[in-house]
Each structure stands twice: as C-alpha cells, then as structure tokens.
Motif scaffolding. Sequence first.
Motif, mmCIF file in Angstrom:
data_model
loop_
_atom_site.group_PDB
_atom_site.id
_atom_site.type_symbol
_atom_site.label_atom_id
_atom_site.label_comp_id
_atom_site.label_asym_id
_atom_site.label_seq_id
_atom_site.Cartn_x
_atom_site.Cartn_y
_atom_site.Cartn_z
ATOM 1 N N ASP A 179 0.836 -1.208 0.000
ATOM 2 C CA ASP A 179 0.000 0.000 0.000
ATOM 3 C C ASP A 179 0.872 1.260 0.000
ATOM 4 O OD1 ASP A 179 -2.340 1.460 0.105
ATOM 5 O OD2 ASP A 179 -3.050 0.593 1.981
ATOM 6 N N ASP A 180 0.310 2.333 -0.538
ATOM 7 C CA ASP A 180 0.967 3.648 -0.509
ATOM 8 C C ASP A 180 2.388 3.596 -1.053
ATOM 9 O OD1 ASP A 180 -1.378 4.328 0.720
ATOM 10 O OD2 ASP A 180 -0.517 4.553 2.711
ATOM 11 N N GLU A 236 -4.255 4.372 -6.715
ATOM 12 C CA GLU A 236 -5.261 4.793 -5.732
ATOM 13 C C GLU A 236 -5.475 6.299 -5.826
ATOM 14 O OE1 GLU A 236 -3.689 3.692 -1.777
ATOM 15 O OE2 GLU A 236 -2.559 5.557 -1.734
HETATM 16 MG MG MG Z 1 -3.271 3.404 0.205
#
Ligand code: MG
Length: 291
Positions: A179-180, A236
């Motif tokens: 993520d990220d 995202e």
């Molecule tokens: Mg994220």
Amino acid sequence: AAKRAGGGCFTVYESAMSGDASEQLVLQQALRRAIELGELALFYQPKIRANGAAVHGLEALLRWHHPERGLVSPAVFVPLAERFGLIGTIGHWVLEAACAQLAQWQAQGHACRVAINLSPHQLRQTDLPERIAQALQRHGLQPSSLVCEITETAMMENLGPERGVLDAIAALGVYVSIDDFGTGYSSLAHLRNIPARQLKIDRSFVADLEQDADARAVLGSIVQLAHALRMEVVAEGVETAAQRRLLARMGCDLLQGYLIARPMPAEAVLPWITAFEQGVRAARADEVPSV
Ligand code: MG
Ligand code: C2E
Ligand code: MG
Ligand code: MG
C-alpha cells in the motif's frame, strides 16, 4: 475542531493526538468499548479494471461511529489503537467482519475479493497467519480471495526478524499488496524480496499526474518495474477522468478512487456493482456498429 475528510469522515480527536492525558484516557476507554458496543463498521471501496470492464474487488476501510463525535477516521484512531495496545483486538474484528461479508457476497454469486489493511504492529503478531488461516476456513473462503494491504514502510520494517509473518501470510495463498507505494524510502532492490503480488501507487503521484511530467516518469517506471516482477499495479486516489485515461494508457491494471466510487457501507455494495455492470453492458452495446 472537526474537519471534513475523505469518505464522509470527520477527523476529530486532534487534541487527543497531541497528548492531553485525561482526554487520552477517555478516548482509550471509548475505543476499548467501541467493539463491544458495535460502533465499528467496515466501509468498502471498489477497485476496478483499468479498462473499465469489471469490478476486481473491494477494500475494507474501518470506521468508528462515535455516539457523540460522529464518524471518526481510521487515520486518527488506528494510530491511537496502536499506542493503546488495542490494534490486535481491532484487527481481529476487521478480519472476521471482512471474511464474513466476503463469504456473504460470494454466496450471492459475486466472485469478488476483499482487501483488509494491516498496520505495522499487526505484522509483529506471530499468531496472525494462523488467525487468518482459521478465518478463511471458518468462512469457506479461497485464500486468494483475501488481500492484505500493508504499507511500503511497514514492509521494509518487517524485512528483519519479523519478516516471517509476512512470508507466512503469503504462503497461505493470501494476496499480499504493497500500500501507498512511493511514499516510503525503500530501496527498489528490496521489492524482489517481498512476497507481494500487488502494488498500490500512492495517490500523491496520481494527484500530480496531469501537471507534473516527473510524476508521470516515476509512475511509468514503477508500473514497468512492478510488471517485470509479475506484480499487478493499482492506482489509488483516482479523482478525475483525465487521470483515469492517463493511468490506463500507462499500463495500470486496476483503479480506485472517488471518480469510481467513494467508500460505502456494506449494504450499498451490491446495488453499486449491479449499476456498474449495467453501465459496462450499455457501453458495450454502444460499440456495436449500427446497420
Ligand atoms: Mg493506500
Ligand atoms: P489506505 O489503505 O491507503 O486507504 C486509502 C484512503 O484514501 C482511505 O481513507 C480512502 O477513503 C481514501 N481515498 C480513497 N479514494 C480517494 C480519492 O480519490 N481521493 C482521496 N483524497 N482519498 C481517497 P480512510 O478510509 O480514511 O483510511 C485511511 C487509512 O487508515 C488507510 O489508508 C489505512 O492505512 C488505514 N486503515 C483503514 N482501515 C483500516 C483497518 O481496518 N486496519 C488498519 N490497520 N488500518 C486501516
Ligand atoms: Mg489500503
Ligand atoms: Mg494511505
């Protein structure tokens, strides 16, 4: 003061974050009771194929319905839960709730996946892989229908002795997602040592895409690297149609963001999927050349 944030959330408790001791105690007790009182809920945000043809899955995002303070953002209370030693209990609740929901959707004929988020502290719980395995079994789920999202920073911290937890989760057949990505300081070389099958490009790159050629260059390289390592790429924070077009052209596999859908309560998900699929069929019908 309460401030409006993403997904219909109000971020409160900024004073608690900054350290007032009595406020902290009140908050700690409130958070402890939130589970028993049923104040926690999961919202779900879709991830779709970049070509727009299908829903790929849903990310479960935690919400706390505080009786007086309204909807509290996980960006605020997850760090507090970690500090208070409550993240284990909350994490177990999330795992159970997400698996139960996924089993229900699958029983209704939707071959979807659900992603849960794991915090750095959770990766230190050596019984986590076993708990995940039990939850999957209890709900009759294929391991690959569960996705575990872990931030790049948390993964890099876990390359040390705790690395075993991540490997064990991946060994179950669960889909591990970074993520990220792009916000941490990982050496790209470490990427090949991580048992992840999905990489989520942080929304800061997506936000700068239209104005900033450098952001496009970085994003393009990340996509190529991830694909070379056989990872699926998710963008995202997609908010505009222009971003969506650029990301699809640059080879992103999946898209997620307010443009597609905001995080929504569980009961809104199937109606949303139905409407989305109707849209896909209508678009296909439009493509048929008229005679
Ligand atoms: Mg994220
Ligand atoms: P994340 O996993 O990176 O989730 C993405 C965040 O961006 C979510 O915020 C989502 O509502 C928001 N978002 C989605 N699309 C857009 C967009 O187009 N524009 C903008 N500006 N924002 C968008 P949320 O729900 O407040 O969650 C914040 C973070 O809290 C998550 O970041 C995740 O790290 C953490 N979190 C959420 N649920 C859980 C959980 O169950 N357990 C743990 N440990 N952490 C969680
Ligand atoms: Mg996430
Ligand atoms: Mg994030």
